[in-house]
Design a protein around this motif. Structure first.
Motif, short mmCIF file in Angstrom:
data_model
loop_
_atom_site.label_atom_id
_atom_site.label_comp_id
_atom_site.label_asym_id
_atom_site.label_seq_id
_atom_site.Cartn_x
_atom_site.Cartn_y
_atom_site.Cartn_z
N UNK A 1 -36.34 32.98 1.28
CA UNK A 1 -36.42 31.61 1.71
C UNK A 1 -37.84 31.29 2.21
N UNK A 2 -38.40 32.21 2.95
CA UNK A 2 -39.73 31.99 3.49
C UNK A 2 -40.75 31.79 2.38
N UNK A 3 -40.53 32.45 1.25
CA UNK A 3 -41.43 32.31 0.11
C UNK A 3 -41.48 30.86 -0.38
N UNK A 4 -40.32 30.18 -0.39
CA UNK A 4 -40.30 28.79 -0.84
C UNK A 4 -41.09 27.89 0.11
N UNK A 5 -40.90 28.10 1.40
CA UNK A 5 -41.64 27.29 2.39
C UNK A 5 -43.14 27.58 2.31
N UNK A 6 -43.49 28.82 2.11
CA UNK A 6 -44.91 29.18 1.98
C UNK A 6 -45.50 28.54 0.72
N UNK A 7 -44.77 28.56 -0.37
CA UNK A 7 -45.23 27.93 -1.61
C UNK A 7 -45.46 26.44 -1.42
N UNK A 8 -44.59 25.79 -0.68
CA UNK A 8 -44.77 24.36 -0.41
C UNK A 8 -45.99 24.11 0.45
N UNK A 9 -46.22 24.97 1.44
CA UNK A 9 -47.43 24.81 2.27
C UNK A 9 -48.69 24.96 1.42
#
Length: 78
Positions: A1-9
């Motif tokens: 999940x953190x990967x998705x948020x990091x990708x958006x950032x």
């Protein structure tokens, strides 16, 4: 999940660079990189089961990113 948020950032960072760039080629490349991150998140989302609050936050950020991408003339979903 953190990967998705990091990708958006990262995608938002690319757009910030594009917004401040005066060179069309560099601006276009950064918008394209932001779109690649956006598309990757959309592609991976069905494989992940986020918690309710995570799903809402992902949706909010994706909507914001989509609007910002659409504000660029060079943006194309194809």
């Amino acid at each position: 999940m953190q990967f998705l948020f990091t990708s958006l950032r990262v995608a938002f960072t690319y757009l910030e660079i594009a917004e401040s760039c005066k060179e069309d080629e560099v601006r276009g490349r950064n918008v394209q990189n932001a779109f690649v991150a956006y598309a990757m998140v959309l592609r991976l989302m069905p494989r992940i089961i986020p918690l309710a609050h995570e799903r809402l936050e992902l949706g909010r950020r994706l909507t914001e990113l989509r609007k910002r991408l659409a504000s660029f003339e060079c943006f194309s979903e194809s």
